[in-house]
Design an enzyme around this catalytic site. Sequence first.
Site, PDB file in Angstrom:
ATOM      1  N   LYS A 173       0.842  -1.193   0.000  1.00 57.21           N
ATOM      2  CA  LYS A 173       0.000   0.000   0.000  1.00 57.21           C
ATOM      3  C   LYS A 173       0.880   1.246   0.000  1.00 57.21           C
ATOM      4  CE  LYS A 173      -1.942   2.647   3.135  1.00 57.21           C
ATOM      5  NZ  LYS A 173      -1.998   3.953   2.411  1.00 57.21           N
ATOM      6  N   GLU A 248       9.511   2.157  10.870  1.00 57.36           N
ATOM      7  CA  GLU A 248      10.506   3.213  10.634  1.00 57.36           C
ATOM      8  C   GLU A 248       9.742   4.516  10.717  1.00 57.36           C
ATOM      9  OE1 GLU A 248      12.336   6.046   9.401  1.00 57.36           O
ATOM     10  OE2 GLU A 248      12.561   5.236   7.375  1.00 57.36           O
TER      11      GLU A 248
END
Length: 484
Positions: A173, A248
């Site tokens: 996505k 992250e």
Amino acid sequence: MEYTKHQYIGGKWVAGEGTKRQIINPANESLIVEVQEASREQTEEAVKAARQAFETSSWPADVQRRVNSLHQLADLLEIKAEQFAAAETTNTGKPIRESRLDVNDTVTCLRYYADLASSRKPWEKEMHDGTTSKVMEEPIGVCALIVPWNFPLLLGIWKIAPALTAGNTVVFKPSEITPVSALMFTELIDQCDFPAGVFNLVLGTGQPVGETLVSHPDVDKVSFTGGSETGRKVNEQCARSFKRVSLELGGKSPLIVLEDADIEAAVEWSVFGAFFNQGQVCVASSRILVHQSIYHRFLDGLLNKLQQVKLGDPRDEETEMGPVISAVHQAKIEKYIELGKEEGAVLLHGGERQGNTGYYLTPAVFTEVSQHMRILQEEIFGPVVTIQAFTSDNEAIELANGTVYGLAAGVLSQDTERAERIASRLKAGTIWINSYHTPYVEAPWGGYKQSGIGRELGPQGLSGFTEVKHVNVSKELQPVGWYR
């Protein structure tokens, strides 16, 4: 490409059943394309296709097929590198020369992981009791990969390449506002030898697409890059079922300029570190810490250099800064600039809109900042930098470590031994000495504290998409000798 079908599920292009979205060029506010995003049901179909491919295709077990497919993909991307760079610039507003770097680094990443897959062998050792232990890394299963808008192609490949290399299947996505390079990349996937369902693309927002992927019981691993607040929610959701997760997240990275640094070079690295990609980089050196003895000379040099930075059309080969990503993001950055003034900081330069079309902001520099200020503590993700003075290494380290983030840092000094001593005390996942920004595909990337969990790139990036299995073998079946 044909922009009539925007989801790639089970090896086929499928028309979206969700929201229609206009994708806007941030440089001139023109319409690039209108896409129809995936529905919740289509997202579930993509997970189902990935699960079926993982359980029934040869992909997880056939290392050579994975190696060949990734090399084939890298070759195709290299051939179309200029088209991809142009598309990335059109969709994100980043200067064309930066987009070219992104595409080249993407090709390098694909080839690195393909080569790593062909060279890795199970660890094996004869133990003290005569048995043999083997440690193997196996694919986790279905991986949901979610990336932001600032490096749509490159950050996608940082996840896609190791996930596929390890033998997983993928549902990818991209950000809802930068899907163009993902659509083009998926076209290349469609031309390569990937079994149907190994790679799936779904477009859409966090609701319903992202939330469906994160909470789906058939997704075994979520890898997310984005803001810390969303990352916290992803982590909480994954924790409910002990789903594997890597994050992250945000940064508020310091760049420390010691008194022996060459001021001209330090200024250039500071401008590059803070304003590369319009400051829309998780590791942007948005906090510059300068030794008191050179503070005013550095500041004069910085202001002079900023007068020379070319802000303009990102398609122009000479442009150094383009627009920020969207009108919404531009307004968010401007709110932070106003907040900085309200908090008592001095806006020494920039922070103004430029031009009548496009989302351009001149680079903003704040001085007279205090550690508690929100413009110093919170990730602005735009062309805004704060300047602080320090008088000792200990003070610089304390200031540098004084946020909830720990993604990256830099130290500029002619004394590299001193710089390394400082680096050893900084709480950050990547630290550059006498440079900034460059990621190396062979080395890990990730953060301390609220900057994330896990690492991308390097062997660690591949290990993040594997489960470790230990098999211990005794050559003969003998009585255990424990019972009496």
